[in-house]
Design an enzyme around this catalytic site. Structure first.
Site, PDB file in Angstrom:
ATOM      1  CB  VAL A  23      -1.087  -0.128   1.201  1.00 48.85           C
ATOM      2  CG1 VAL A  23      -0.470   0.377   2.461  1.00 48.85           C
ATOM      3  CG2 VAL A  23      -2.059   0.991   0.908  1.00 48.85           C
ATOM      4  CB  SER A  26       8.899   0.940   2.649  1.00 48.33           C
ATOM      5  OG  SER A  26       8.278  -0.238   3.232  1.00 48.33           O
ATOM      6  CE1 TYR A  55       3.721 -13.981   0.156  1.00 51.29           C
ATOM      7  CE2 TYR A  55       5.822 -13.360   1.092  1.00 51.29           C
ATOM      8  CZ  TYR A  55       4.530 -13.036   1.009  1.00 51.29           C
ATOM      9  OH  TYR A  55       4.174 -11.713   1.410  1.00 51.29           O
ATOM     10  CG  ASP A  90       7.604  -0.399   6.581  1.00 53.39           C
ATOM     11  OD1 ASP A  90       6.419  -0.382   6.668  1.00 53.39           O
ATOM     12  OD2 ASP A  90       8.555  -0.803   6.078  1.00 53.39           O
TER      13      ASP A  90
HETATM   14  N1  LIG Z   1       2.229   7.450  -3.470  1.00 53.95           N
HETATM   15  C1  LIG Z   1       2.520   6.541  -4.238  1.00 53.95           C
HETATM   16  N2  LIG Z   1       2.344   6.654  -5.851  1.00 53.95           N
HETATM   17  C2  LIG Z   1       2.849   5.600  -6.579  1.00 53.95           C
HETATM   18  N3  LIG Z   1       3.482   4.455  -6.208  1.00 53.95           N
HETATM   19  C3  LIG Z   1       3.720   4.439  -4.805  1.00 53.95           C
HETATM   20  C4  LIG Z   1       3.560   5.327  -3.990  1.00 53.95           C
HETATM   21  N4  LIG Z   1       3.842   5.056  -2.653  1.00 53.95           N
HETATM   22  C5  LIG Z   1       4.413   3.861  -3.085  1.00 53.95           C
HETATM   23  N5  LIG Z   1       4.461   3.489  -4.408  1.00 53.95           N
HETATM   24  C6  LIG Z   1       5.108   2.415  -4.707  1.00 53.95           C
HETATM   25  O1  LIG Z   1       4.152   1.132  -4.272  1.00 53.95           O
HETATM   26  C7  LIG Z   1       5.102   0.179  -4.221  1.00 53.95           C
HETATM   27  C8  LIG Z   1       5.014  -0.340  -2.787  1.00 53.95           C
HETATM   28  O2  LIG Z   1       5.307   0.592  -1.806  1.00 53.95           O
HETATM   29  P1  LIG Z   1       5.787   0.169  -0.501  1.00 53.95           P
HETATM   30  O3  LIG Z   1       6.486   1.570   0.275  1.00 53.95           O
HETATM   31  O4  LIG Z   1       7.105  -0.855  -0.677  1.00 53.95           O
HETATM   32  O5  LIG Z   1       4.741  -0.704   0.356  1.00 53.95           O
HETATM   33  P2  LIG Z   1       4.849  -1.393   1.676  1.00 53.95           P
HETATM   34  O6  LIG Z   1       5.800  -0.963   2.399  1.00 53.95           O
HETATM   35  O7  LIG Z   1       3.400  -0.802   2.273  1.00 53.95           O
HETATM   36  O8  LIG Z   1       4.786  -2.758   1.027  1.00 53.95           O
HETATM   37  C9  LIG Z   1       6.603   0.461  -4.545  1.00 53.95           C
HETATM   38  O9  LIG Z   1       6.841   0.138  -5.804  1.00 53.95           O
HETATM   39  C10 LIG Z   1       6.452   2.008  -4.274  1.00 53.95           C
HETATM   40  O10 LIG Z   1       7.348   2.673  -5.120  1.00 53.95           O
HETATM   41  N1  LIG Z   2       3.882 -11.500  10.356  1.00 55.00           N
HETATM   42  C1  LIG Z   2       3.821 -11.701   8.995  1.00 55.00           C
HETATM   43  N2  LIG Z   2       3.500 -12.978   8.587  1.00 55.00           N
HETATM   44  C2  LIG Z   2       3.815 -13.032   7.282  1.00 55.00           C
HETATM   45  N3  LIG Z   2       4.341 -12.241   6.257  1.00 55.00           N
HETATM   46  C3  LIG Z   2       4.634 -11.087   6.859  1.00 55.00           C
HETATM   47  C4  LIG Z   2       4.534 -10.700   7.908  1.00 55.00           C
HETATM   48  N4  LIG Z   2       4.868  -9.522   8.233  1.00 55.00           N
HETATM   49  C5  LIG Z   2       5.100  -8.898   6.839  1.00 55.00           C
HETATM   50  N5  LIG Z   2       5.190 -10.100   6.058  1.00 55.00           N
HETATM   51  C6  LIG Z   2       5.519 -10.106   4.745  1.00 55.00           C
HETATM   52  C7  LIG Z   2       4.507  -9.551   3.557  1.00 55.00           C
HETATM   53  C8  LIG Z   2       5.438  -8.919   2.634  1.00 55.00           C
HETATM   54  O1  LIG Z   2       5.996  -9.858   1.910  1.00 55.00           O
HETATM   55  C9  LIG Z   2       6.615  -8.606   3.495  1.00 55.00           C
HETATM   56  C10 LIG Z   2       7.067  -7.243   3.620  1.00 55.00           C
HETATM   57  O2  LIG Z   2       5.724  -6.593   3.820  1.00 55.00           O
HETATM   58  P1  LIG Z   2       5.299  -5.057   3.380  1.00 55.00           P
HETATM   59  O3  LIG Z   2       4.085  -4.967   3.599  1.00 55.00           O
HETATM   60  O4  LIG Z   2       5.672  -4.931   1.970  1.00 55.00           O
HETATM   61  O5  LIG Z   2       6.426  -4.088   4.154  1.00 55.00           O
HETATM   62  O6  LIG Z   2       6.744  -9.282   4.347  1.00 55.00           O
END
Ligand SMILES: Nc1ncnc2c1ncn2[C@@H]1O[C@H](COP(=O)(O)OP(=O)(O)O)[C@@H](O)[C@H]1O
Ligand SMILES: Nc1ncnc2c1ncn2[C@H]1C[C@H](O)[C@@H](COP(=O)(O)O)O1
Length: 227
Positions: A23, A26, A55, A90
């Site tokens: 979403v 990070s 996975y 995060d």
């Molecule tokens: N505001 C935004 N607009 C477009 N893409 C975004 C935005 N924020 C994040 N992304 C993209 O979405 C993907 C997931 O973002 P990320 O911050 O890694 O998510 P999470 O930490 O929730 O898993 C990344 O490729 C990032 O570059």
């Molecule tokens: N507690 C968790 N159990 C299973 N998988 C998890 C957990 N916390 C994070 N994850 C996984 C989901 C994603 O594949 C990566 C990183 O999460 P993200 O939302 O992209 O920061 O770890």
């Protein structure tokens, strides 16, 4: 005046970013920490020794992965406590149990015994002085299509090859989880209302809301202490 002072955000604040995989947690963590000159606490994906195995085989590895995440997050909590706050985190520890462990248990990919062992460990760890509840949990939300697009575009192979139904179930569980969450104050932000990638200033309206929320909840806490 720096942005932290401009928006009256205390320098010992602990802000956690929550939301489903992909979403934008990070990205938001980095943007807020940059703007506020706060430290960050990240989940480490690349060095996680169980994630890819998990996975490939949920049933075999879900307990190992949960225990690993719990240990990692607890170390981070301890670090935040020792620094006295000033952190953007995060993902919250609450999501490990409230979303992931629960989902795998209820889907039969974590046994009842393993789930109970994990929950006991979680409860014992969270009920310690090392566990400062965040001042604010920022919940990022958006449409399922946008979240899925971001997972695909980010390109972690293990996530791309996971069935869409897994992400859909997680998305729905998150909605339900946040509607019942009450461990700390929540600020909900829709990802269509800002664009941290293209508009540098789009972080400021978010900072304004954060400042407002934290001021309000600290005033409320102070009043409760006097009672
Ligand atoms: N505001 C935004 N607009 C477009 N893409 C975004 C935005 N924020 C994040 N992304 C993209 O979405 C993907 C997931 O973002 P990320 O911050 O890694 O998510 P999470 O930490 O929730 O898993 C990344 O490729 C990032 O570059
Ligand atoms: N507690 C968790 N159990 C299973 N998988 C998890 C957990 N916390 C994070 N994850 C996984 C989901 C994603 O594949 C990566 C990183 O999460 P993200 O939302 O992209 O920061 O770890």
């Amino acid at each position: 005046m720096n942005l932290r002072e401009k928006y009256h955000i205390p320098n010992d604040s602990i802000i956690t970013i929550a939301g489903t995989v992909g979403v934008g947690k990070s990205t938001m963590t980095n943007a807020l920490a940059d703007a506020l000159k706060f430290k960050t606490s990240f989940e480490k994906v690349d060095t996680n020794p169980y994630l890819e195995k998990f996975y490939a085989d949920f049933e075999r590895w879900s307990f190992h992965l949960q225990v690993y995440f719990l240990a990692e997050r607890f170390k981070e909590q301890k670090k935040i406590f020792e620094y006295g706050g000033g952190f953007i985190q995060d993902r919250s520890i609450y999501e490990d149990t409230g979303i992931f462990a629960k989902m795998h248990y209820e889907n039969g990919t974590m046994s009842k015994t393993d789930y109970e062992t994990y929950k006991n460990l979680f409860d014992a760890m969270v009920m310690t002085p090392y566990f400062p509840h965040p001042d604010l949990l920022i919940y990022l939300e958006g449409s399922f299509d946008e979240v899925l697009k971001r997972i695909q575009e980010r390109g972690r192979e293990m996530e791309r090859s996971t069935p869409i139904s897994y992400w859909e179930e997680m998305y729905n569980r998150y909605e339900n989880w946040i509607n019942n969450f009450n461990a700390c104050p929540i600020l909900r932000i829709n990802i269509s209302d800002y664009d941290l990638m293209k508009e540098e200033n789009s972080v400021e309206p978010i900072l304004e809301k954060i400042g407002h929320f934290i001021q309000q909840s600290r005033r409320w806490e102070a009043r409760e202490l006097i009672k």
